[in-house]
Scaffold this motif. Sequence first.
Motif, PDB file in Angstrom:
ATOM      1  N   ARG A 116       0.549   2.809  -1.286  1.00 32.96           N
ATOM      2  CA  ARG A 116       1.567   3.616  -0.909  1.00 32.96           C
ATOM      3  C   ARG A 116       1.183   3.334   0.764  1.00 32.96           C
ATOM      4  O   ARG A 116       1.080   3.273   1.998  1.00 32.96           O
ATOM      5  CB  ARG A 116       0.639   4.830  -0.837  1.00 32.96           C
ATOM      6  N   LEU A 117      -0.576   2.455   1.159  1.00 30.64           N
ATOM      7  CA  LEU A 117      -0.392   2.533   2.247  1.00 30.64           C
ATOM      8  C   LEU A 117       0.045   1.269   3.051  1.00 30.64           C
ATOM      9  O   LEU A 117      -0.001   1.197   4.175  1.00 30.64           O
ATOM     10  CB  LEU A 117      -2.125   2.264   2.666  1.00 30.64           C
ATOM     11  N   ILE A 122       3.669  -1.005   6.835  1.00 30.47           N
ATOM     12  CA  ILE A 122       4.719  -1.715   6.798  1.00 30.47           C
ATOM     13  C   ILE A 122       5.772  -1.359   8.192  1.00 30.47           C
ATOM     14  O   ILE A 122       6.332  -1.199   8.839  1.00 30.47           O
ATOM     15  CB  ILE A 122       5.222  -2.544   5.972  1.00 30.47           C
ATOM     16  N   ARG A 123       6.205   0.131   7.025  1.00 34.90           N
ATOM     17  CA  ARG A 123       6.966   1.218   7.874  1.00 34.90           C
ATOM     18  C   ARG A 123       7.083   1.453   9.121  1.00 34.90           C
ATOM     19  O   ARG A 123       7.462   1.619  10.197  1.00 34.90           O
ATOM     20  CB  ARG A 123       7.071   2.465   6.704  1.00 34.90           C
ATOM     21  N   SER A 124       5.308   1.570  10.136  1.00 36.24           N
ATOM     22  CA  SER A 124       5.241   2.069  10.710  1.00 36.24           C
ATOM     23  C   SER A 124       5.104   0.844  11.618  1.00 36.24           C
ATOM     24  O   SER A 124       5.222   1.249  12.961  1.00 36.24           O
ATOM     25  CB  SER A 124       3.702   3.450  10.421  1.00 36.24           C
ATOM     26  N   GLU A 131       1.349 -10.624   9.634  1.00 30.67           N
ATOM     27  CA  GLU A 131       2.216 -10.012  11.219  1.00 30.67           C
ATOM     28  C   GLU A 131       1.121  -9.164  12.312  1.00 30.67           C
ATOM     29  O   GLU A 131       0.873  -9.256  13.129  1.00 30.67           O
ATOM     30  CB  GLU A 131       2.568  -9.548  11.462  1.00 30.67           C
ATOM     31  N   LEU A 132       0.149  -8.264  11.479  1.00 29.32           N
ATOM     32  CA  LEU A 132      -0.921  -7.504  11.854  1.00 29.32           C
ATOM     33  C   LEU A 132      -2.319  -7.884  11.821  1.00 29.32           C
ATOM     34  O   LEU A 132      -2.624  -7.492  12.446  1.00 29.32           O
ATOM     35  CB  LEU A 132      -0.681  -6.455  11.577  1.00 29.32           C
ATOM     36  N   LYS A 159      -1.617  -8.914   1.785  1.00 30.99           N
ATOM     37  CA  LYS A 159      -1.717  -7.701   0.821  1.00 30.99           C
ATOM     38  C   LYS A 159      -2.944  -7.326   1.338  1.00 30.99           C
ATOM     39  O   LYS A 159      -4.320  -7.345   1.761  1.00 30.99           O
ATOM     40  CB  LYS A 159      -1.991  -8.845  -0.494  1.00 30.99           C
ATOM     41  N   LEU A 160      -2.915  -5.793   1.320  1.00 28.87           N
ATOM     42  CA  LEU A 160      -4.143  -5.146   1.777  1.00 28.87           C
ATOM     43  C   LEU A 160      -4.585  -4.025   0.504  1.00 28.87           C
ATOM     44  O   LEU A 160      -3.696  -4.049  -1.035  1.00 28.87           O
ATOM     45  CB  LEU A 160      -3.502  -3.260   2.176  1.00 28.87           C
ATOM     46  N   GLU A 161      -6.345  -4.834   0.246  1.00 28.28           N
ATOM     47  CA  GLU A 161      -6.826  -4.825  -1.018  1.00 28.28           C
ATOM     48  C   GLU A 161      -7.981  -4.134  -0.759  1.00 28.28           C
ATOM     49  O   GLU A 161      -8.397  -3.720  -0.024  1.00 28.28           O
ATOM     50  CB  GLU A 161      -7.266  -6.335  -0.971  1.00 28.28           C
ATOM     51  N   LEU A 162      -8.234  -2.844  -1.864  1.00 26.36           N
ATOM     52  CA  LEU A 162      -9.463  -2.206  -1.625  1.00 26.36           C
ATOM     53  C   LEU A 162      -9.900  -3.073  -2.558  1.00 26.36           C
ATOM     54  O   LEU A 162     -10.773  -3.252  -4.039  1.00 26.36           O
ATOM     55  CB  LEU A 162      -9.419  -1.103  -2.619  1.00 26.36           C
TER      56      LEU A 162
END
Length: 166
Positions: A116-117, A122-124, A131-132, A159-162
Amino acid sequence: MEMEIEVENFGPVSSGRVELKPLTVFIGPNNSGKSYTAMLIRSIFEVLPHSLLELYPPPFRSHFLLDAIRGEVSESLKRSIKDLIENLKEKEEFEVPKQLVEHIISEIFREVYEKRLSKEIIRSFASPLNELIKMGKNLSTLKIKFNSHNINLFLIGDKLELREHP
């Protein structure tokens, strides 16, 4: 509620730490990352399950468990929880196995913080995750301290990984 956010290599932000209070104000020069940080914090709040924001702790309230069953966890975990509930006898006391509780929390955290984050960021920012990451760096880190929980996220590529370490 105590909340602290640490960011490294995110957009124009090399590193920073924000302890959120009832009123948090960002002051600084242009292009220093104030807006990036504010948008990131907003994204985090946007994806937190409401049950975590209400009366936290403990996270093991029945509505929290019901939220998990309704779709915030994998199908295998849903089956495990459903089997546990179906095997209960009326007025019977039971203890939820620690392993199941840890599995539920892990699944929910992955759903919230990885999936979700990622979508919310990506949406925000209207930008792909890769690219961030600060130019010239290969990963960005985000640490969220929420009451006694510490969440470590790593933005690697797209990819955002926990996890504990990159």
